[in-house]
Design a protein around this motif. Structure first.
Motif, PDB file in Angstrom:
ATOM      1  N   SER A  91       0.829  -1.199   0.000  1.00  0.00           N
ATOM      2  CA  SER A  91       0.000   0.000   0.000  1.00  0.00           C
ATOM      3  C   SER A  91       0.863   1.248   0.000  1.00  0.00           C
ATOM      4  N   ILE A  92       0.227   2.368  -0.297  1.00  0.00           N
ATOM      5  CA  ILE A  92       0.938   3.653  -0.385  1.00  0.00           C
ATOM      6  C   ILE A  92       1.695   3.986   0.890  1.00  0.00           C
ATOM      7  N   PRO A  93       1.123   3.853   2.095  1.00  0.00           N
ATOM      8  CA  PRO A  93       1.872   4.215   3.313  1.00  0.00           C
ATOM      9  C   PRO A  93       3.176   3.446   3.473  1.00  0.00           C
ATOM     10  N   GLN A  94       3.237   2.200   2.989  1.00  0.00           N
ATOM     11  CA  GLN A  94       4.447   1.410   3.154  1.00  0.00           C
ATOM     12  C   GLN A  94       5.628   1.971   2.354  1.00  0.00           C
ATOM     13  N   GLY A  95       5.340   2.750   1.326  1.00  0.00           N
ATOM     14  CA  GLY A  95       6.398   3.306   0.499  1.00  0.00           C
ATOM     15  C   GLY A  95       6.883   4.667   0.943  1.00  0.00           C
ATOM     16  N   HIS A  96       6.451   5.129   2.151  1.00  0.00           N
ATOM     17  CA  HIS A  96       6.842   6.449   2.648  1.00  0.00           C
ATOM     18  C   HIS A  96       7.217   6.370   4.121  1.00  0.00           C
ATOM     19  N   PRO A  97       8.079   7.303   4.593  1.00  0.00           N
ATOM     20  CA  PRO A  97       8.342   7.398   6.025  1.00  0.00           C
ATOM     21  C   PRO A  97       7.039   7.719   6.763  1.00  0.00           C
ATOM     22  N   PRO A  98       6.957   7.441   8.083  1.00  0.00           N
ATOM     23  CA  PRO A  98       5.696   7.611   8.824  1.00  0.00           C
ATOM     24  C   PRO A  98       5.043   8.980   8.651  1.00  0.00           C
ATOM     25  N   GLU A  99       5.841  10.062   8.798  1.00  0.00           N
ATOM     26  CA  GLU A  99       5.232  11.388   8.707  1.00  0.00           C
ATOM     27  C   GLU A  99       4.707  11.671   7.303  1.00  0.00           C
ATOM     28  N   MET A 100       5.436  11.166   6.283  1.00  0.00           N
ATOM     29  CA  MET A 100       4.984  11.372   4.913  1.00  0.00           C
ATOM     30  C   MET A 100       3.822  10.453   4.569  1.00  0.00           C
ATOM     31  N   ALA A 101       3.799   9.255   5.172  1.00  0.00           N
ATOM     32  CA  ALA A 101       2.679   8.337   4.948  1.00  0.00           C
ATOM     33  C   ALA A 101       1.379   8.973   5.425  1.00  0.00           C
ATOM     34  N   ARG A 102       1.436   9.635   6.596  1.00  0.00           N
ATOM     35  CA  ARG A 102       0.229  10.318   7.096  1.00  0.00           C
ATOM     36  C   ARG A 102      -0.180  11.435   6.139  1.00  0.00           C
ATOM     37  N   MET A 105      -1.988  10.007   3.067  1.00  0.00           N
ATOM     38  CA  MET A 105      -3.346   9.521   3.292  1.00  0.00           C
ATOM     39  C   MET A 105      -4.288  10.629   3.750  1.00  0.00           C
ATOM     40  N   GLU A 106      -3.766  11.613   4.494  1.00  0.00           N
ATOM     41  CA  GLU A 106      -4.634  12.644   5.078  1.00  0.00           C
ATOM     42  C   GLU A 106      -4.700  13.929   4.258  1.00  0.00           C
ATOM     43  N   GLU A 107      -3.701  14.150   3.406  1.00  0.00           N
ATOM     44  CA  GLU A 107      -3.680  15.397   2.638  1.00  0.00           C
ATOM     45  C   GLU A 107      -3.616  15.176   1.135  1.00  0.00           C
ATOM     46  N   LEU A 109      -3.920  12.353  -0.993  1.00  0.00           N
ATOM     47  CA  LEU A 109      -4.999  11.634  -1.675  1.00  0.00           C
ATOM     48  C   LEU A 109      -6.327  12.383  -1.582  1.00  0.00           C
ATOM     49  N   PRO A 110      -6.712  12.932  -0.395  1.00  0.00           N
ATOM     50  CA  PRO A 110      -7.952  13.722  -0.352  1.00  0.00           C
ATOM     51  C   PRO A 110      -7.930  14.928  -1.283  1.00  0.00           C
ATOM     52  N   THR A 111      -6.766  15.595  -1.380  1.00  0.00           N
ATOM     53  CA  THR A 111      -6.675  16.753  -2.284  1.00  0.00           C
ATOM     54  C   THR A 111      -6.844  16.314  -3.735  1.00  0.00           C
ATOM     55  N   ALA A 112      -6.176  15.223  -4.102  1.00  0.00           N
ATOM     56  CA  ALA A 112      -6.314  14.708  -5.464  1.00  0.00           C
ATOM     57  C   ALA A 112      -7.746  14.285  -5.750  1.00  0.00           C
ATOM     58  N   ALA A 113      -8.405  13.667  -4.758  1.00  0.00           N
ATOM     59  CA  ALA A 113      -9.795  13.240  -4.940  1.00  0.00           C
ATOM     60  C   ALA A 113     -10.722  14.441  -5.118  1.00  0.00           C
ATOM     61  N   ARG A 114     -10.387  15.546  -4.437  1.00  0.00           N
ATOM     62  CA  ARG A 114     -11.246  16.732  -4.503  1.00  0.00           C
ATOM     63  C   ARG A 114     -10.999  17.565  -5.755  1.00  0.00           C
ATOM     64  N   THR A 115      -9.709  17.757  -6.106  1.00  0.00           N
ATOM     65  CA  THR A 115      -9.378  18.642  -7.230  1.00  0.00           C
ATOM     66  C   THR A 115      -8.984  17.899  -8.501  1.00  0.00           C
TER      67      THR A 115
END
Length: 475
Positions: A91-102, A105-107, A109-115
């Motif tokens: 999954s996407i979080p596994q390919g990023h450091p913890p702070e970037m994984a958050r 998922m929290e910023e 992907l939601p931004t891409a889904a919205r715009t």
């Protein structure tokens, strides 16, 4: 299935028995479905995947929950995964450091889904713990109902680009857009696809390019033998790289660096060729400028001493072969030092440039006018008709300097003192001819606004002067 007009079309078929009330089979119902469009879509998908596998950028596809569906070769390498691991539950979080994984998922992907799209710098996490800075673009793909069906991502490794200021500038350009043009051809060298950068570089839209050969559009004047050689290398090695002189749609000539790779299917058969083109026109201009600066005087634009000595060496060799003569004219501007010291270097530099222009107008295209430095110039006359030809050239120069130099509304008078040496009379070596012309010039300088041929015995009068040949060797 074969149609009435003889065309073959791919189909899916199915059959069902027709039974009587007693259950006996009375016949069959056959159903045929044309799957041509589906097959075409499958081919397009295969071609796209082949291109994606060859690109050096990170490319991935994930579902709406962030579970990875596809990672190309570059992506697997960046994450430290082999092909088998990339197909497991990743999954996407596994390919990023913890702070970037958050953040993903929290910023992101939601931004891409919205715009519809998100773009920015992120950090990938290699399985060995290394952090890889990348520029990442995430695009949300939605269904008819407006819900996100999957995300596609493209990322470029910024590690090397961040190591220097020059690479940072390059990174900024890459972040704005992918600058390399991409051309996809079939095995017959017919263009089947291009990207927007191709249009930006060449001026041809994809619609104008498809169905034509690259050489027809970009290099109509290219040597057919070079095209044949390129294809021979491609067929043998699967790759070709080189530089071409091409022509844009508007007729402008430009230089491009072209790299071509063969794309093969699962069975190893070449199906397409992918060309990556880069406009290197500015680099070529810079190379020419650097080369020009290495052999020319920065102030006047005339050939410098390195250029002159090489040209004189060639002229001596040619004169020996052809039984011809040549002359070297060493020229110094009378009173220039006084003008330069009293009126300033700006005035002096301007006068030197005007003097250089007058000298260049006094000689033939086959001759060479060079500035050695300061107010010293040297001229190669080849071929020359003996002393008479050299004297005629010197008199022409004196006449050209008879008119004053106009600068900022004021007139300045400069006259040249010219020393002349002849080949083969005064020597057959570069240093000797230059030294003898220099010696003769100092004799002419006693009169000013005059020329003087070298004569035996002059060397004794100038024995105490440092020889120019040492300066030439140091230069």
């Amino acid at each position: 299935m074969l149609t009435k007009d003889g065309r073959e079309i791919p189909i899916d078929d199915s059959a069902a028995p027709i039974r009587t009330d007693a259950g006996d089979i009375q016949g069959f119902v056959l159903v045929f479905r044309d799957v041509s469009e589906r097959r075409q879509r499958e081919k397009e998908q295969q071609r796209l995947l082949a291109i994606l596998e060859e690109t050096t950028d990170f490319v991935s596809i994930a579902d709406a929950q962030g579970r990875t569906l596809y990672l190309n070769r570059a992506a697997r390498n960046m994450l430290g995964l082999d092909e088998a691991e990339a197909q497991l539950d990743y999954s996407i979080p596994q390919g990023h450091p913890p702070e970037m994984a958050r953040k993903m998922m929290e910023e992101v992907l939601p931004t891409a889904a919205r715009t519809g799209i998100w773009s920015g710098e992120t950090v990938l996490l290699h399985r060995d713990g290394r952090r890889i800075p990348v520029h990442q673009v995430v695009i949300a793909h939605k269904g008819n109902g407006g819900q996100v069906e999957y995300y596609s991502t493209i990322a470029r490794d910024l590690t090397e680009l961040k190591q220097s200021q020059a690479k940072e500038r390059l990174a900024a350009k890459i972040l704005e857009s992918i600058s390399e043009g991409i051309i996809v051809t079939d095995t017959n060298d017919i263009i089947v696809s291009t990207n927007p950068a191709f249009t930006a570089i060449t001026g041809y839209s994809e619609e104008e390019a498809v169905g034509k050969r690259p050489s027809q559009l970009l290099s109509p004047d290219i040597d057919p033998a070079r095209i044949e050689n390129m294809w021979a290398v491609l067929r043998q090695t699967g790759q070709w790289r080189g530089e071409l002189v091409s022509r844009r749609k508007n007729g402008e000539v430009y230089y491009e660096e072209l790299s071509i790779s063969a794309v093969k299917d699962e069975s190893g058969v070449v199906t397409h060729y992918v060309g990556v083109q880069k406009d290197i026109t500015e680099r070529k201009k810079l190379e020419k400028q650097i080369q020009f600066m290495a052999y020319h005087d920065a102030l006047t634009g005339l050939p410098n001493r390195i250029f002159f000595t090489d040209r004189l060496k060639q002229a001596i060799a040619a004169a020996k072969r052809n039984g011809q003569r040549l002359a070297v004219l060493f020229l110094d501007l009378d009173r220039f030092k006084f003008i330069n010291d009293t009126l300033g270097h700006s005035i002096g530099d301007t006068l030197l440039k005007q003097a250089a222009d007058r000298l260049a107008q006094c000689v033939r295209e086959s001759d060479t006018v060079s500035r050695l430095g300061g107010d010293e110039f040297i001229i190669l006359l080849y071929p020359i008709d003996g002393p008479a030809g050299a004297a005629q050239a010197a008199e022409k120069i004196l006449a050209a300097f008879a008119d004053p130099f106009e600068l900022e509304g004021k007139a300045y008078t400069l006259s040249p003192s010219i020393g002349i040496s002849l080949f083969p009379d005064d020597g057959d070596q570069v240093d000797r001819l230059i030294r003898h012309a220099d010696t003769a010039m100092y004799q002419a300088k006693e009169k000013r606004n005059a020329y003087q041929f070298f004569r035996a015995g002059m060397n004794a009068l100038t024995a105490e002067r440092p020889t120019l040949e040492n300066d030439l060797r140091r230069g």
